[in-house]
Design a protein around this motif. Structure first.
Motif, mmCIF file in Angstrom:
data_model
loop_
_atom_site.group_PDB
_atom_site.id
_atom_site.type_symbol
_atom_site.label_atom_id
_atom_site.label_comp_id
_atom_site.label_asym_id
_atom_site.label_seq_id
_atom_site.Cartn_x
_atom_site.Cartn_y
_atom_site.Cartn_z
ATOM 1 N N UNK A 1 0.860 -1.278 -0.002
ATOM 2 C CA UNK A 1 0.150 0.063 0.101
ATOM 3 C C UNK A 1 0.918 1.208 0.034
ATOM 4 N N UNK A 2 0.388 2.229 -0.963
ATOM 5 C CA UNK A 2 1.134 3.392 -0.656
ATOM 6 C C UNK A 2 0.198 4.472 -0.726
ATOM 7 N N UNK A 3 0.712 5.476 0.381
ATOM 8 C CA UNK A 3 -0.144 6.341 1.153
ATOM 9 C C UNK A 3 0.454 7.985 1.009
ATOM 10 N N UNK A 4 -0.271 8.840 0.957
ATOM 11 C CA UNK A 4 0.349 10.140 1.387
ATOM 12 C C UNK A 4 -0.703 10.648 2.309
ATOM 13 N N UNK A 5 0.140 10.655 3.658
ATOM 14 C CA UNK A 5 -0.712 10.956 4.832
ATOM 15 C C UNK A 5 -0.345 12.614 5.103
ATOM 16 N N UNK A 6 -1.772 13.205 4.964
ATOM 17 C CA UNK A 6 -1.206 14.838 5.377
ATOM 18 C C UNK A 6 -1.483 15.202 6.829
ATOM 19 N N UNK A 7 -0.525 15.901 7.218
ATOM 20 C CA UNK A 7 -0.826 16.670 8.700
ATOM 21 C C UNK A 7 -0.578 18.052 8.735
ATOM 22 N N UNK A 8 -1.232 18.607 9.631
ATOM 23 C CA UNK A 8 -1.107 19.875 9.916
ATOM 24 C C UNK A 8 0.191 20.220 10.857
ATOM 25 N N UNK A 9 1.102 20.751 10.505
ATOM 26 C CA UNK A 9 2.320 21.324 11.189
ATOM 27 C C UNK A 9 2.473 22.850 11.288
#
Length: 169
Positions: A83-91
């Motif tokens: 599985x390939x994912x792009x996890x977006x987080x607010x920093x």
């Protein structure tokens, strides 16, 4: 024994050959003869290093990878071998995306060719999101004989399913 969806899309003659080997209890022998070795990449750290080296060799300009790990929760019945994912987080005030690759943990005990094929497949998604002609050309470029190894992986999954059924009896 009924052949699972692992071989769906392959010609009927190939599926029939696998079914015959399966009914004769010879799938394991076939796999052992064709893929005798087992890889030594057992930790997430080693898997990350392995994946990064392949990326460096073939996809220098692709986005970086932040995490690579084995995952016990990937469901092979839904064809999730990796599985390939792009996890977006607010920093702070910015949105940061991290690219992750997860490999089904069952490949810890597999042939090195199988692990290589799964990693190549997931790396190809860094450049090409869809499973189209360009995607498979990239896979073949990174791993000559990609399609034959993918077929081997599907036979391996069929054999594992057969083993699991025998254990349940």
């Amino acid at each position: 024994m009924k052949i699972r969806d692992y071989l769906q899309g392959y010609p009927a003659a190939l599926r029939q050959q696998v079914k015959i080997l399966s009914e004769q209890g010879r799938l394991g022998d076939y796999l052992t003869k064709r893929y005798p070795a087992r890889h030594t990449i057992q930790s997430d750290k080693a898997l990350y290093a392995y994946t990064s080296a392949l990326k460096q060799d073939y996809l220098k300009n692709a986005p970086g990878i932040d995490k690579v790990c084995y995952d016990n929760n990937l469901d092979t019945l839904k064809n999730a071998l990796g599985l390939h994912t792009a996890v977006s987080r607010v920093q702070g005030g910015r949105l940061k995306a991290k690219k992750e690759i997860r490999i089904a943990a069952l490949f810890k005990d597999a042939a090195p060719e199988f692990l290589n094929m799964i990693v190549v497949h997931e790396l190809a998604h860094l450049k090409e999101h869809d499973h189209n002609k360009t995607f498979y050309q990239l896979c073949e470029h990174m791993l000559p004989g990609y399609h034959q190894i993918e077929f081997g992986v599907r036979i391996y999954l069929t054999w594992r399913d057969q083993q699991r059924r025998h254990e349940e009896k």
